[in-house]
Design a protein around this motif. Sequence first.
Motif, PDB file in Angstrom:
ATOM      1  N   ALA A   1      41.610  33.023  45.149  1.00 43.73           N
ATOM      2  CA  ALA A   1      40.467  33.544  45.911  1.00 43.73           C
ATOM      3  C   ALA A   1      40.870  34.658  46.889  1.00 43.73           C
ATOM      4  O   ALA A   1      40.287  35.748  46.847  1.00 43.73           O
ATOM      5  CB  ALA A   1      39.744  32.411  46.632  1.00 43.73           C
ATOM      6  N   PRO A   2      41.871  34.451  47.770  1.00 42.39           N
ATOM      7  CA  PRO A   2      42.236  35.554  48.659  1.00 42.39           C
ATOM      8  C   PRO A   2      42.851  36.733  47.903  1.00 42.39           C
ATOM      9  O   PRO A   2      42.629  37.883  48.277  1.00 42.39           O
ATOM     10  CB  PRO A   2      43.239  34.950  49.641  1.00 42.39           C
TER      11      PRO A   2
ATOM     12  N   THR B   1      42.041  37.831  44.991  1.00 40.37           N
ATOM     13  CA  THR B   1      40.926  38.590  44.436  1.00 40.37           C
ATOM     14  C   THR B   1      40.214  39.385  45.524  1.00 40.37           C
ATOM     15  O   THR B   1      39.954  40.573  45.362  1.00 40.37           O
ATOM     16  CB  THR B   1      39.943  37.646  43.722  1.00 40.37           C
ATOM     17  N   SER B   2      39.921  38.737  46.644  1.00 34.73           N
ATOM     18  CA  SER B   2      39.215  39.450  47.714  1.00 34.73           C
ATOM     19  C   SER B   2      40.085  40.493  48.401  1.00 34.73           C
ATOM     20  O   SER B   2      39.562  41.441  48.976  1.00 34.73           O
ATOM     21  CB  SER B   2      38.594  38.509  48.737  1.00 34.73           C
ATOM     22  N   ASN B   3      41.413  40.365  48.299  1.00 36.70           N
ATOM     23  CA  ASN B   3      42.308  41.368  48.870  1.00 36.70           C
ATOM     24  C   ASN B   3      42.586  42.510  47.887  1.00 36.70           C
ATOM     25  O   ASN B   3      43.417  43.362  48.152  1.00 36.70           O
ATOM     26  CB  ASN B   3      43.635  40.725  49.299  1.00 36.70           C
ATOM     27  N   GLY B   4      41.898  42.499  46.743  1.00 35.22           N
ATOM     28  CA  GLY B   4      42.013  43.594  45.792  1.00 35.22           C
ATOM     29  C   GLY B   4      43.244  43.566  44.914  1.00 35.22           C
ATOM     30  O   GLY B   4      43.705  44.606  44.459  1.00 35.22           O
TER      31      GLY B   4
END
Length: 64
Positions: A27-28, A30-33
């Motif tokens: 999850a992080p 993915t959200s951190n690109g």
Amino acid sequence: MAELDPIELQKALTGAEYPAGRDDLVAPATSNGADSTLVQKLTRSGSKRFDGPDEVHKAVFDNE
């Protein structure tokens, strides 16, 4: 497949809290690109739980 970079792994896991499960790290990342290759490596890692960044690094880079 793109070559993985340890620095990119560190950036992708910014904000992750340990111990963490595999999904807790995807999850992080993915959200951190994070690059899709890195996310796939995390998703397919053999470990279900990581006690710290060193364990994540081993799981991602030792299986290349």
